[in-house]
Motif scaffolding. Structure first.
Motif, mmCIF file in Angstrom:
data_model
loop_
_atom_site.group_PDB
_atom_site.id
_atom_site.type_symbol
_atom_site.label_atom_id
_atom_site.label_comp_id
_atom_site.label_asym_id
_atom_site.label_seq_id
_atom_site.Cartn_x
_atom_site.Cartn_y
_atom_site.Cartn_z
ATOM 1 N N ALA A 231 25.007 28.983 47.215
ATOM 2 C CA ALA A 231 25.095 29.300 45.786
ATOM 3 C C ALA A 231 25.647 30.878 45.626
ATOM 4 O O ALA A 231 26.618 31.375 44.957
ATOM 5 C CB ALA A 231 23.658 29.355 44.957
ATOM 6 N N LEU A 232 24.988 31.878 46.604
ATOM 7 C CA LEU A 232 25.505 33.385 46.565
ATOM 8 C C LEU A 232 26.809 33.354 47.365
ATOM 9 O O LEU A 232 27.579 34.013 46.900
ATOM 10 C CB LEU A 232 24.273 33.974 47.138
ATOM 11 C CG LEU A 232 23.178 34.201 46.394
ATOM 12 C CD1 LEU A 232 21.957 35.051 47.119
ATOM 13 C CD2 LEU A 232 23.274 34.883 44.993
ATOM 14 N N SER A 233 26.796 32.749 48.460
ATOM 15 C CA SER A 233 28.080 32.522 49.239
ATOM 16 C C SER A 233 29.435 32.027 48.681
ATOM 17 O O SER A 233 30.564 32.513 48.652
ATOM 18 C CB SER A 233 27.738 32.556 50.779
ATOM 19 O OG SER A 233 27.485 31.133 50.750
ATOM 20 N N SER A 236 29.319 31.496 43.822
ATOM 21 C CA SER A 236 29.745 32.731 43.067
ATOM 22 C C SER A 236 30.900 33.022 43.029
ATOM 23 O O SER A 236 31.591 33.828 42.071
ATOM 24 C CB SER A 236 28.591 33.627 43.385
ATOM 25 O OG SER A 236 29.091 33.940 44.731
ATOM 26 N N GLY A 237 31.808 32.630 44.156
ATOM 27 C CA GLY A 237 33.215 32.854 44.262
ATOM 28 C C GLY A 237 34.363 32.104 43.304
ATOM 29 O O GLY A 237 35.337 32.241 43.480
ATOM 30 N N LEU A 238 33.447 30.920 42.969
ATOM 31 C CA LEU A 238 34.403 29.919 42.164
ATOM 32 C C LEU A 238 34.891 30.403 41.095
ATOM 33 O O LEU A 238 34.160 30.521 40.155
ATOM 34 C CB LEU A 238 33.605 28.565 42.014
ATOM 35 C CG LEU A 238 33.633 27.571 43.232
ATOM 36 C CD1 LEU A 238 32.680 26.528 42.738
ATOM 37 C CD2 LEU A 238 35.006 26.948 43.762
ATOM 38 N N ARG A 239 36.206 30.587 41.034
ATOM 39 C CA ARG A 239 36.737 31.176 39.640
ATOM 40 C C ARG A 239 36.666 30.202 38.434
ATOM 41 O O ARG A 239 36.561 30.840 37.449
ATOM 42 C CB ARG A 239 38.371 31.369 39.851
ATOM 43 C CG ARG A 239 38.454 32.808 40.830
ATOM 44 C CD ARG A 239 39.700 33.327 40.878
ATOM 45 N NE ARG A 239 40.301 33.516 39.570
ATOM 46 C CZ ARG A 239 41.706 33.719 39.250
ATOM 47 N NH1 ARG A 239 42.692 33.562 40.184
ATOM 48 N NH2 ARG A 239 42.152 34.140 38.033
ATOM 49 N N ASP A 261 21.761 30.391 41.423
ATOM 50 C CA ASP A 261 21.322 31.627 41.833
ATOM 51 C C ASP A 261 22.688 32.488 41.901
ATOM 52 O O ASP A 261 22.238 33.927 41.857
ATOM 53 C CB ASP A 261 20.422 31.885 43.070
ATOM 54 C CG ASP A 261 19.075 31.417 42.630
ATOM 55 O OD1 ASP A 261 18.752 31.128 41.709
ATOM 56 O OD2 ASP A 261 18.259 31.816 43.675
ATOM 57 N N GLY A 262 23.809 31.909 41.950
ATOM 58 C CA GLY A 262 25.118 32.834 42.106
ATOM 59 C C GLY A 262 25.686 33.036 40.974
ATOM 60 O O GLY A 262 26.766 33.500 40.844
#
Ligand SMILES: Nc1ccn([C@@H]2O[C@H](COP(=O)(O)O)[C@@H](O)[C@H]2O)c(=O)n1
Length: 320
Positions: A231-233, A236-239, A261-262
């Motif tokens: 979730a963090l890696s 969280s990066g998905l625009r 969690d992201g």
């Protein structure tokens, strides 16, 4: 200030309570006897806050195996994405036997209410790693996956189409976060005609060589109890998920609770947990951990009702 005048305190409180009741989410499905809630009022308040914010502020994060797919049908277990690979076209008898033995050893550990996630974590790595090694040794062919899925008894939960289609209509992104096998998962939703453009997947993807033969699994292993790292890696990066602080989270394992969690600057998170197995042993823990628990419910009826309510303000705007 008026609250400090005792004779006005009670009437003001009553009016506020009535107003609150009148404006609260009306979702009859939440009254089903299979639905358990630790704090019904908080659930309703959260749903209402999400509805006010609208579909444009919402994202849905869901687990796949035994959450979007059924746990059982006609008294028989429905296969997970890993178990769909247990097909004569893809693996031999000996491998099939070993994979089943591993399932019988490790699945009871995965769902054991008496063990902590920390305790289970290395054992889950052992399970996934051994199965992936066995699958790689079988030199599975990419071009046979679709047929294996077609001939399997894979089954999405009743009401799945309404769920996927509603999210697409409302342009709400759906992140499927699965510790299963991504290539198989994609094939299941493709064959059910719900692999829509708003669907995003984080999972264990196979790595095929130039001839289409399985040679490895890509990236870091995802298992039931390390979804937080993914979730963090990744998530969280998905625009497409940016600017959507309200999350409807669906899972069947306590490990699924970390899937959001992201999400940065989240405002409202409503967690729905399917309690499929070991009901008596795990009920208390699930009610403590998820906002809404669905006990032995093979349908999407409750998530669909909540989703319909949350996105209803957008319906009105579209109708206007
Ligand atoms: N070899 C394996 C490993 C795992 N499973 C099950 O798959 C589930 C993981 O997928 P999610 O979509 O639920 O994240 C997990 O709960 C395991 O029980 C399996 O069947 N075989």
């Amino acid at each position: 200030m008026v609250y400090h005048i005792p004779w006005i305190y009670t009437p003001v409180r009553s009016v506020l309570a009535i107003w609150h009741q009148l404006t609260k989410a009306e979702i009859p499905e939440l009254a089903k006897c299979s639905v358990l809630m630790r704090d019904r009022s908080r659930v309703e308040d959260t749903i209402y806050a999400m509805q006010r914010a609208g579909a444009g502020r919402l994202q849905v994060i869901s687990d796949f195996d035994m959450t979007l797919t059924r746990f059982a049908h006609n008294g028989k277990r429905v296969p997970t994405t890993h178990n769909i690979l247990d097909h004569r076209l893809l693996i031999d008898e000996d491998c099939s036997k070993k994979i089943r033995e591993l399932l019988n050893t490790y699945y009871p550990i995965e769902i054991d209410a008496g063990r902590t996630a920390e305790d289970k974590l290395p054992l889950m790595v052992e399970w996934w790693t051994q199965v992936h090694e066995l699958l790689i040794q079988q030199r599975i062919r990419k071009d046979l996956l679709a047929q294996a899925v077609k001939e399997s008894s894979a089954m999405l939960r009743e009401g799945y189409k309404v769920f996927f289609d509603r999210l697409t209509e409302q342009q709400v992104p759906l992140l499927i976060f699965s510790a299963g096998v991504g290539d198989v998962l994609e094939e299941v939703i493709r064959q059910n005609n719900v692999f829509h453009p708003n669907v995003h997947i984080i999972s264990n993807y196979m790595d095929f060589d130039q001839t289409g033969v399985l040679r490895a699994f890509q990236g870091q292993l995802i298992h039931t109890f390390n979804k937080r790292e993914g979730a963090l890696s990744h998530a969280s990066g998905l625009r497409v998920l940016q600017g959507r602080p309200n999350v409807l989270l669906l899972g069947d394992s306590l490990g699924d609770l970390t899937m959001a969690d992201g999400v940065s600057e989240h405002q409202n998170i409503l967690t729905i947990g399917f309690l499929n197995d070991q009901m008596d042993e795990r009920k208390e823990l699930y009610v403590k951990s998820f906002d809404v628990v669905l006990v032995k419910d093979e349908t999407m009826e409750v998530p669909n009702a909540i989703l319909k309510y949350i996105t209803s303000s957008t319906d009105n705007k579209l109708d206007a």
